[in-house]
Design a protein around this motif. Structure first.
Motif, PDB file in Angstrom:
ATOM      1  N   PRO A  40       0.814  -1.223   0.000  1.00  0.00           N
ATOM      2  CA  PRO A  40       0.000   0.000   0.000  1.00  0.00           C
ATOM      3  C   PRO A  40       0.845   1.270   0.000  1.00  0.00           C
ATOM      4  O   PRO A  40       0.477   2.271  -0.614  1.00  0.00           O
ATOM      5  N   ALA A  43       1.967   1.781  -3.556  1.00  0.00           N
ATOM      6  CA  ALA A  43       0.859   2.290  -4.369  1.00  0.00           C
ATOM      7  C   ALA A  43       0.594   3.762  -4.073  1.00  0.00           C
ATOM      8  O   ALA A  43       0.355   4.565  -4.985  1.00  0.00           O
ATOM      9  N   GLU A  47       0.748   7.037  -6.541  1.00  0.00           N
ATOM     10  CA  GLU A  47      -0.430   7.896  -6.731  1.00  0.00           C
ATOM     11  C   GLU A  47      -0.073   9.362  -6.492  1.00  0.00           C
ATOM     12  O   GLU A  47      -0.515  10.242  -7.233  1.00  0.00           O
ATOM     13  N   ALA A  67      -4.286   7.665  -0.079  1.00  0.00           N
ATOM     14  CA  ALA A  67      -3.990   6.717  -1.155  1.00  0.00           C
ATOM     15  C   ALA A  67      -3.636   5.346  -0.589  1.00  0.00           C
ATOM     16  O   ALA A  67      -4.021   4.313  -1.162  1.00  0.00           O
ATOM     17  N   LYS A  70      -6.897   3.733   0.530  1.00  0.00           N
ATOM     18  CA  LYS A  70      -7.720   3.387  -0.634  1.00  0.00           C
ATOM     19  C   LYS A  70      -7.194   2.144  -1.353  1.00  0.00           C
ATOM     20  O   LYS A  70      -7.974   1.306  -1.823  1.00  0.00           O
ATOM     21  N   ASN A  71      -5.872   2.022  -1.460  1.00  0.00           N
ATOM     22  CA  ASN A  71      -5.260   0.937  -2.230  1.00  0.00           C
ATOM     23  C   ASN A  71      -4.856  -0.257  -1.380  1.00  0.00           C
ATOM     24  O   ASN A  71      -4.189  -1.165  -1.885  1.00  0.00           O
ATOM     25  N   LYS A  74      -6.183  -3.895  -2.774  1.00  0.00           N
ATOM     26  CA  LYS A  74      -5.701  -4.197  -4.120  1.00  0.00           C
ATOM     27  C   LYS A  74      -4.180  -4.289  -4.157  1.00  0.00           C
ATOM     28  O   LYS A  74      -3.622  -5.177  -4.814  1.00  0.00           O
ATOM     29  N   ALA A  75      -3.495  -3.371  -3.470  1.00  0.00           N
ATOM     30  CA  ALA A  75      -2.031  -3.368  -3.484  1.00  0.00           C
ATOM     31  C   ALA A  75      -1.469  -4.615  -2.817  1.00  0.00           C
ATOM     32  O   ALA A  75      -0.508  -5.218  -3.311  1.00  0.00           O
ATOM     33  N   GLN A 129      -1.850   1.016 -12.510  1.00  0.00           N
ATOM     34  CA  GLN A 129      -3.037   1.028 -11.665  1.00  0.00           C
ATOM     35  C   GLN A 129      -3.438   2.447 -11.285  1.00  0.00           C
ATOM     36  O   GLN A 129      -4.622   2.776 -11.239  1.00  0.00           O
ATOM     37  N   VAL A 130      -2.456   3.280 -11.013  1.00  0.00           N
ATOM     38  CA  VAL A 130      -2.743   4.661 -10.619  1.00  0.00           C
ATOM     39  C   VAL A 130      -3.365   5.437 -11.770  1.00  0.00           C
ATOM     40  O   VAL A 130      -4.295   6.230 -11.573  1.00  0.00           O
ATOM     41  N   GLU A 133      -6.827   2.874 -12.942  1.00  0.00           N
ATOM     42  CA  GLU A 133      -7.713   2.456 -11.852  1.00  0.00           C
ATOM     43  C   GLU A 133      -8.739   1.418 -12.289  1.00  0.00           C
ATOM     44  O   GLU A 133      -9.918   1.491 -11.949  1.00  0.00           O
ATOM     45  N   SER A 139      -5.570  -4.872 -14.656  1.00  0.00           N
ATOM     46  CA  SER A 139      -4.269  -4.243 -14.398  1.00  0.00           C
ATOM     47  C   SER A 139      -3.144  -5.255 -14.558  1.00  0.00           C
ATOM     48  O   SER A 139      -2.094  -4.955 -15.147  1.00  0.00           O
TER      49      SER A 139
END
Length: 204
Positions: A40, A43, A47, A67, A70-71, A74-75, A129-130, A133, A139
């Motif tokens: 994260p 990521a 971002e 960020a 948020k990530n 996924k990260a 990804q950034v 999205e 991705s």
């Protein structure tokens, strides 16, 4: 401020921001107990870099924290997926390399090649990804498409990482400030330029 002094001011300002991002990456990684904070933080770093590249007014600390949160899922999902496969390929390389026959050596170097490709795709994944999205699956697929479809970009990223790593080795005083943010800036810069060219060619 214009001219040479203006350019120097921009450079020094970016260097200061990169040093701050490097510190935030470390704090975020440690706050997540390393295992849950490492990816994260990476990521979030990309971002914030993307926003800086767009010349947005950014409160770096707040933007980084938001960020990272948020990530988070996924990260970590993409990060540990890549980590597991990279570890398997690393073990395969050493396993096959321990045998003396030609067939095993071929398999060992094939494992090494796959390792390099996968590692490069992992580096491309964060700026990808950034910028777009999309879903994690898209991705991942696009990171491999770009890595394999544009070998010049992949080679440039790897060469850049080697050169930056060499500079860090000979000037260790740079590490506390740019160990992570420096290579990330380079990777994000070259990937963003390539993404823009791809978008332009698709529009044409």
């Amino acid at each position: 401020m214009t001219g040479v002094y203006g350019r120097l001011n921009v450079i020094f300002e970016m260097l200061a921001k990169l040093a701050l991002l490097n510190l935030l990456w470390l704090v975020c990684t440690l706050a997540g107990g390393i295992l849950f904070g490492l990816f994260p933080a990476a990521a979030a770093l990309h971002e914030v870099l993307a926003r800086l590249f767009r010349k947005e007014e950014v409160q770096i600390g707040k933007a980084f924290k938001n960020a990272a949160v948020k990530n988070f899922k996924k990260a970590n999902a993409s990060g540990y997926l890549f980590t597991c496969v990279l570890f398997i390929l690393y073990v395969d390389y050493h396993f096959f390399h321990s045998f003396g026959n030609i067939g095993a050596l071929v398999l060992s170097y094939f494992s090494l090649l796959l390792f390099v490709i996968l590692f490069t795709a992992f580096l491309v994944l964060f700026p990808l990804q950034v910028r777009y999205e999309g879903s994690l699956l898209n991705s991942l697929k696009n990171s491999f498409r770009i890595t394999l479809g544009y070998p010049g970009l992949s080679l440039l990223i790897l060469i850049g990482f080697v050169l930056i790593g060499t500079a860090m080795f000979y000037i260790p005083g740079l590490m506390p400030f740019y160990l992570i943010s420096g290579p990330s800036y380079f990777c994000h810069f070259v990937c963003t330029r390539k993404f823009k060219k791809i978008e332009t060619s698709m529009e044409g």
